[in-house]
Design an enzyme around this catalytic site. Structure first.
Site, PDB file in Angstrom:
ATOM      1  N   HIS A   1      18.686   0.415  -2.862  1.00 36.51           N
ATOM      2  CA  HIS A   1      17.300   0.764  -2.572  1.00 36.51           C
ATOM      3  C   HIS A   1      16.518  -0.456  -2.080  1.00 36.51           C
ATOM      4  O   HIS A   1      15.804  -0.382  -1.076  1.00 36.51           O
ATOM      5  CB  HIS A   1      16.634   1.346  -3.823  1.00 36.51           C
ATOM      6  CG  HIS A   1      15.218   1.788  -3.580  1.00 36.51           C
ATOM      7  ND1 HIS A   1      14.907   3.027  -3.077  1.00 36.51           N
ATOM      8  CD2 HIS A   1      14.033   1.139  -3.727  1.00 36.51           C
ATOM      9  CE1 HIS A   1      13.598   3.136  -2.932  1.00 36.51           C
ATOM     10  NE2 HIS A   1      13.037   2.003  -3.329  1.00 36.51           N
TER      11      HIS A   1
ATOM     12  N   CYS B   1       0.826  -1.207   0.000  1.00 41.02           N
ATOM     13  CA  CYS B   1       0.000   0.000   0.000  1.00 41.02           C
ATOM     14  C   CYS B   1       0.861   1.258   0.000  1.00 41.02           C
ATOM     15  O   CYS B   1       0.364   2.347  -0.243  1.00 41.02           O
ATOM     16  CB  CYS B   1      -0.973  -0.006   1.171  1.00 41.02           C
ATOM     17  SG  CYS B   1      -0.177  -0.285   2.737  1.00 41.02           S
TER      18      CYS B   1
END
Lengths: 306, 366
Positions: free
Chosen positions: B96, B51
């Site tokens: 990342h 989400c």
């Protein structure tokens, strides 16, 4: 034989220190590994001390020809045996609860008892520490194998004293757990608990553990007192004579009886019962050590009786 | 030479209202994944959709073609304009991913959920045969680094919401919560949240007391609890262990004198009040009673902000560790492509701790 006895004792002593070090490391680092090593080291140290005790008995038998020799008659022996039982008691608790964190609260008392075992020559004025070399002298004079006084050359010595010691060692454990409980309780009550509360077990768990330990130790204490009374009958011709040691043993017994009573019938839980465990231990200490200076019949540690 | 390419949108670049459009349902994911990994420009692909982020990791021979393809896919879901995506290549992309897995890129620093999400994203791609030798190693390594960073630093230590603080405190008072009774006073939203949090710890019995019984039933029903009118509060306090108060009452409902009486009849069983109502529902003197513990919303939030502060102070250390692991990963990949496979350095952590388990590090290059 004396060499094995001395070395294994030394290793055991060092083992308790290293074990404590691991438990403190466990508390600080949160690595399970430290707790496991602490346990291993303690088990090893306990094993060493068993060897030390056995060889001490064997040495006393061959050297002094003492058939009833038991290694818990004088100051040094009594405290080091006490330390031994504290650690054994802790290992049992740790095994049943798998809470290595409790080592931080219990093992220091075993260490203290061991340190106590050396200081008798200082207390009685037989030795003083001026130079570093005096330390070695102090150790060897503290650790000398004593001639068992005739009053202690009895098979009752082999059952009465260990029963009392097992109970006292268990109460020492309960004391350590009580400390942990009070610290934890105070932290949670403060509404700004320090982070370490998540390292300690829950209040309910600690409370139950203290209860369990005292519940199991109480019958042993009862047995020890009964055996003592039986011995007194044989030695002095009466079961009970209100000798200070007897009186204080009774007081100790009544305190732990009261603990069990308020917990089971009075519904006491938590802080008050933890204080009970602390108070009971203070009385145990007095019965164990302090009374020796009052009692003529039981003054084996202080020399009052001899 | 193949390149690792990452294109993504996260909570750091887009508001939740826009992010929602990008997020992929579990049903939509295979289709999306198939379109990307099926393209001739793409050798291997993994799509991470939560989400808070949608990230596409691909290994490609022709980065520009792959990038065009992914941007087209994202733009199609985004609607008007170009989505505020970020693009990373090779080391920067690995770094990342490692940061994401370690929870360093999360909204709540160090949260643990992301690790499971990375794992599921990888497994989904693996199941769809979208991964290959490179992404297999990369994602397994990312999971390992995620665990490593959490074990080596205190980045994910402590509870970061009032509800989870309350649950962990309850655990420190009662230990095992499975046999405990929860009483909820007032049927508000906050109460429901805390109750759900406690129930997920399998606390046994739930009771909801409310002024209007209907609302209590409404809340208690789906959670498998019991509804009682507010007048029953004194009797309910006798059996409750954890009490969550969140009514809108103007004066305290629970008075110290009443609690003292109740405790006398509870035979010393501890009672834990969590007062999240403003104005407060429980008199603060209640905390002074033996075996009673009271935390109000300010107490809980103070603990939360302490935890967050502590985590924040660990960010630097955690970032450093993740970066180091990313660089190490890339070095190993280079040696691997050069035909001289070098193993990953075994971290000392695995030999010292039981957290990761030996499987996490062992067999990347086999």
């Amino acid at each position: 034989m004396r060499l094995i006895e001395a070395w294994t004792f030394g290793v055991a002593f060092a083992g308790y220190a290293v074990g404590l070090f691991f438990y403190v490391g466990y508390a600080l680092s949160r690595r399970e590994m430290w707790g496991r090593w602490g346990r291993r080291v303690l088990i090893f140290a306990v094993g060493c001390q068993i060897v030390s005790l056995v060889t001490r008995v064997m040495a006393a038998r061959t050297v002094f020809g003492q058939n009833w020799y038991v290694p818990w008659s004088n100051w040094f022996e009594s405290f080091s045996f006490f330390a031994f039982l504290i650690v054994v008691g802790f290992l049992l608790i740790e095994t049943s609860s798998s809470l290595p964190i409790l080592g931080v609260f219990v093992v220091p008392f075993a260490g203290l008892a061991l340190l106590m075992s050396f200081i008798e020559p200082l207390l009685s004025g037989q030795a003083s520490i001026v130079r570093a070399a005096d330390l070695g002298l102090l150790l060897s004079s503290a650790r000398a194998i004593p001639q068992l006084p005739p009053a202690l050359q009895s098979y009752w010595m082999a059952v009465h004293v260990p029963a009392m010691f097992v109970a006292y060692a268990a109460f020492t454990n309960a004391f350590g757990l009580g400390l942990a409980y009070l610290i934890q309780e105070r932290q949670i009550k403060s509404r700004r608990p320090a982070e370490f509360i998540y390292r300690l077990p829950s209040l309910e768990e600690l409370d139950r553990l203290i209860y369990k330990v005292i519940f199991l130790a109480f019958p042993v204490l009862t047995l020890g007192i009964i055996l003592g009374a039986r011995w007194a009958y044989e030695a002095w011709g009466r079961y009970w004579g209100w000798d200070p040691k007897e009186t204080w043993a009774l007081i100790t017994w009544l305190i732990y009886l009261a603990y069990l009573h308020v917990r089971l019938a009075g519904g006491w839980r938590g802080r008050r019962t933890a204080y009970f465990a602390l108070f009971g231990f203070a009385v145990v200490l007095f019965t164990y050590v302090g009374v020796n200076y009052l009692s003529v019949l039981h003054g084996f540690l202080s020399g009052v009786g001899r | 030479m193949k390149k690792l390419l990452l294109i993504g949108v996260s909570h750091k670049t887009a508001q939740v209202e826009r992010r929602e459009r990008l997020s992929l349902s579990e049903a939509a994911l295979p289709d999306f994944l198939g379109r990307i990994s099926g393209a001739p420009a793409v050798a291997e692909a993994v799509v991470l959709s939560t989400c808070n982020r949608l990230e596409v990791y691909v290994l490609t021979e022709s980065p520009s073609a792959a990038r065009e393809l992914i941007e087209k896919e994202l733009a199609a879901r985004w609607g008007e304009g170009a989505p505020p995506w970020y693009v990373r290549e090779d080391l920067a992309a690995v770094r990342h991913l490692f940061h994401v897995a370690a929870g360093l890129d999360s909204l709540v620093i160090g949260e643990g959920e992301i690790l499971g999400q990375v794992k599921r994203a990888y497994e989904a791609a693996l199941g769809a045969r979208g991964t290959g030798k490179f992404t297999n190693v990369l994602f397994q390594r990312a999971l390992y680094v995620g665990k490593l960073v959490r074990a080596e630093t205190r980045i994910s230590e402590g509870a970061t919401s009032s509800a989870s603080v309350a649950v962990s405190l309850a655990g420190k008072i009662f230990g095992d919560l499975t046999e405990k009774n929860i009483l909820i006073v007032g049927a508000g939203k906050m109460a429901e949240l805390s109750a759900r949090n406690l129930l997920s710890q399998k606390a046994a019995r739930l009771t909801v007391a409310n002024r209007t019984l209907d609302k209590a039933t409404e809340l208690a029903g789906p959670l498998g609890g019991r509804a009682v009118p507010l007048e029953d509060l004194p009797e309910e306090l006798l059996v409750a262990d954890i009490v969550i108060c969140s009514t809108g009452a103007p004066t305290p409902l629970v008075r110290a004198a009443d609690v003292r009486d109740i405790m006398a009849r509870r035979r010393g069983r501890a009672l834990f009040f969590i007062d999240i109502a403003v104005p407060r529902d429980v008199e603060s003197e209640v905390n002074g009673i033996e075996n009673v513990y009271l935390y109000n919303i300010d107490d809980l939030q103070a603990i939360v902000s302490e935890t967050v502060g502590r985590r924040r102070s660990e960010i630097e250390k955690a970032t450093l560790l993740a970066d180091r692991k990313a660089e190490e990963f890339c070095r190993c990949c280079e040696s691997w492509q050069a035909g001289r496979p070098a193993p990953f350095a075994h971290s000392d952590f695995l030999s010292r701790s039981s957290v990761g388990g030996p499987a996490a590090d062992a067999t990347f290059l086999e």
